[in-house]
Design an enzyme around this catalytic site. Structure first.
Site, mmCIF file in Angstrom:
data_model
loop_
_atom_site.group_PDB
_atom_site.id
_atom_site.type_symbol
_atom_site.label_atom_id
_atom_site.label_comp_id
_atom_site.label_asym_id
_atom_site.label_seq_id
_atom_site.Cartn_x
_atom_site.Cartn_y
_atom_site.Cartn_z
ATOM 1 C CB SER A 69 -0.928 0.002 1.222
ATOM 2 O OG SER A 69 -0.172 -0.076 2.414
ATOM 3 C CB THR A 207 -1.181 6.309 4.750
ATOM 4 O OG1 THR A 207 -2.232 6.508 3.805
ATOM 5 C CG2 THR A 207 -0.204 7.464 4.657
ATOM 6 C CB THR A 225 -0.357 6.217 0.697
ATOM 7 O OG1 THR A 225 -1.264 5.119 0.486
ATOM 8 C CG2 THR A 225 -1.015 7.480 0.153
ATOM 9 N NE ARG A 235 -8.801 8.345 -2.909
ATOM 10 C CZ ARG A 235 -8.103 7.875 -1.886
ATOM 11 N NH1 ARG A 235 -6.846 7.510 -2.059
ATOM 12 N NH2 ARG A 235 -8.645 7.769 -0.685
ATOM 13 C CB VAL A 236 -5.577 13.518 -4.696
ATOM 14 C CG1 VAL A 236 -4.613 13.897 -3.571
ATOM 15 C CG2 VAL A 236 -4.900 13.679 -6.053
ATOM 16 C CB THR A 258 -3.466 5.042 8.508
ATOM 17 O OG1 THR A 258 -3.506 4.029 7.494
ATOM 18 C CG2 THR A 258 -3.823 4.411 9.839
ATOM 19 N N GLY A 259 -6.316 5.184 6.975
ATOM 20 C CA GLY A 259 -7.693 4.695 6.891
ATOM 21 C C GLY A 259 -8.401 5.218 5.660
#
Length: 355
Positions: A69, A207, A225, A235-236, A258-259
């Protein structure tokens, strides 16, 4: 009204009797990315700055492709491309450099540092970010690998499931079909975007977020990430967004997230954590408070975690929706240490010596 059910655990480490030289320097990062923490720590202990340590530690994860990831060769988008997001922030100057949707450059955190140190901008994105990186001496190299292309092929063969399109707003039906998609006239604005979201875990959407406080209390943070697997091209996520992916403030502290970045960036949780610490909350309590605000406000199934640290070396974490781990170093611990946080547990406070 739908009941709000919050599943949180906080680990807040604090030792009132500890001397400052037992608590600093501090290196704190999301997940059990031990090599990244060790590399950042070694950089600090051998004379590097807090910014050097962040770049070195995050770069290790990019090279190691942490959990698939971070770095190249992971999280292909709908077209099979891997793109990178990264940010670095210096709390002493409040300078920031970020890149989003970076293509075919593998050292995203280092490019972000170049944005911070050689431009008057904060964020560069897409092909133009790639061109900037090449101007700065970075080598263009495909971010795709056989592994990432295999992941993309498997997703295509499963009718492009799961994905990030909203059913009822496009045709063909994204719940059962791949694109290309076109809008459903006069419907998109009335269809709710809330509800279930693709299930996240550390291998499909993650991340490394890192906070470093040096022996003088100087603080910085960084993130890197490759984003969400099968994301819509362009997408950002939250990682390169100041106050979402990470945030630090001189004399106060910092936080990293993170998530589910698409949800988290709407609430600027790392900014919220730091402001709560400035108002007197401990890092762990501030992280918990920020996640509670998201759960109550998003009207969705939310998964995310935060790590936080004050400039005096106190640190903590909170998680919602998944089990979480993070890695920490300070002189009291004596080594980079992974802490596991189980979801659906009560608030816990511990001293360093009890871990």
């Amino acid at each position: 009204m739908r009941p709000v059910f919050v599943l949180l655990l906080v680990l807040a480490a604090h030792c009132n009797a500890a001397r400052s030289d037992d608590k600093l320097p501090l290196v704190l990062n999301t997940w059990s990315f031990l090599d990244a923490n060790i590399a950042a720590t070694e950089t600090l202990l051998t004379g590097g700055s807090h910014i050097d340590a962040i770049e070195t530690g995050c770069s290790v994860c990019e090279v190691e492709q942490c959990d698939g990831s971070v770095g190249y060769g992971g999280s292909p988008d709908e077209l099979g491309n891997t793109t990178l997001d990264a940010m670095i922030m210096n709390g002493e100057t409040h300078d920031v450099g970020s890149v989003g949707c970076l293509k075919d450059i593998r050292s995203a955190i280092s490019v972000a540092r170049k944005v911070m140190e050689t431009t008057k901008h904060t964020l560069l994105v897409g092909d133009d970010a790639t061109n900037f990186a090449i101007q700065m001496g970075f080598t263009r190299q495909s971010s795709k690998t056989n592994h990432s292309l295999d992941l993309w092929a498997q997703w295509k063969s499963a009718n492009c499931q799961p994905n990030y399109r909203v059913p009822g707003t496009v045709i063909p039906n994204p719940s059962v079909s791949c694109g290309p998609y076109s809008p459903v006239p006069s419907i998109a604005s009335t269809v709710p975007r809330s509800g279930s979201r693709p299930t996240l875990n550390r291998y499909n959407h993650d991340t490394i977020g890192m906070i470093v406080v040096d022996a003088k209390g100087q603080i910085g943070c960084g993130t890197t990430t490759n984003g969400a697997s099968h994301k819509i091209p362009g997408r950002v996520g939250d990682s390169p967004i100041v106050g979402a992916g990470c945030y630090v403030q001189k004399g106060v502290g910092g936080a990293a997230a993170t998530g589910d970045g698409d949800i988290m960036m709407r609430f600027l949780p790392t900014y919220q954590v730091v402001q709560s610490m400035a108002a007197g909350m401990s890092p762990g309590d501030a992280a918990t408070d920020a996640l509670v605000r998201i759960v109550k406000g998003c009207n969705c199934t939310f998964q995310g975690a935060l790590v936080a640290a004050s400039v005096d070396g106190t640190w903590g974490a909170a998680t919602n929706g998944f089990n979480f781990s993070y890695t920490v170093y300070n002189p009291s611990l004596g080594t980079s240490t992974v802490i596991y946080v189980n979801n659906n547990m009560e608030h816990t406070d511990r001293e360093n010596k009890d871990i």
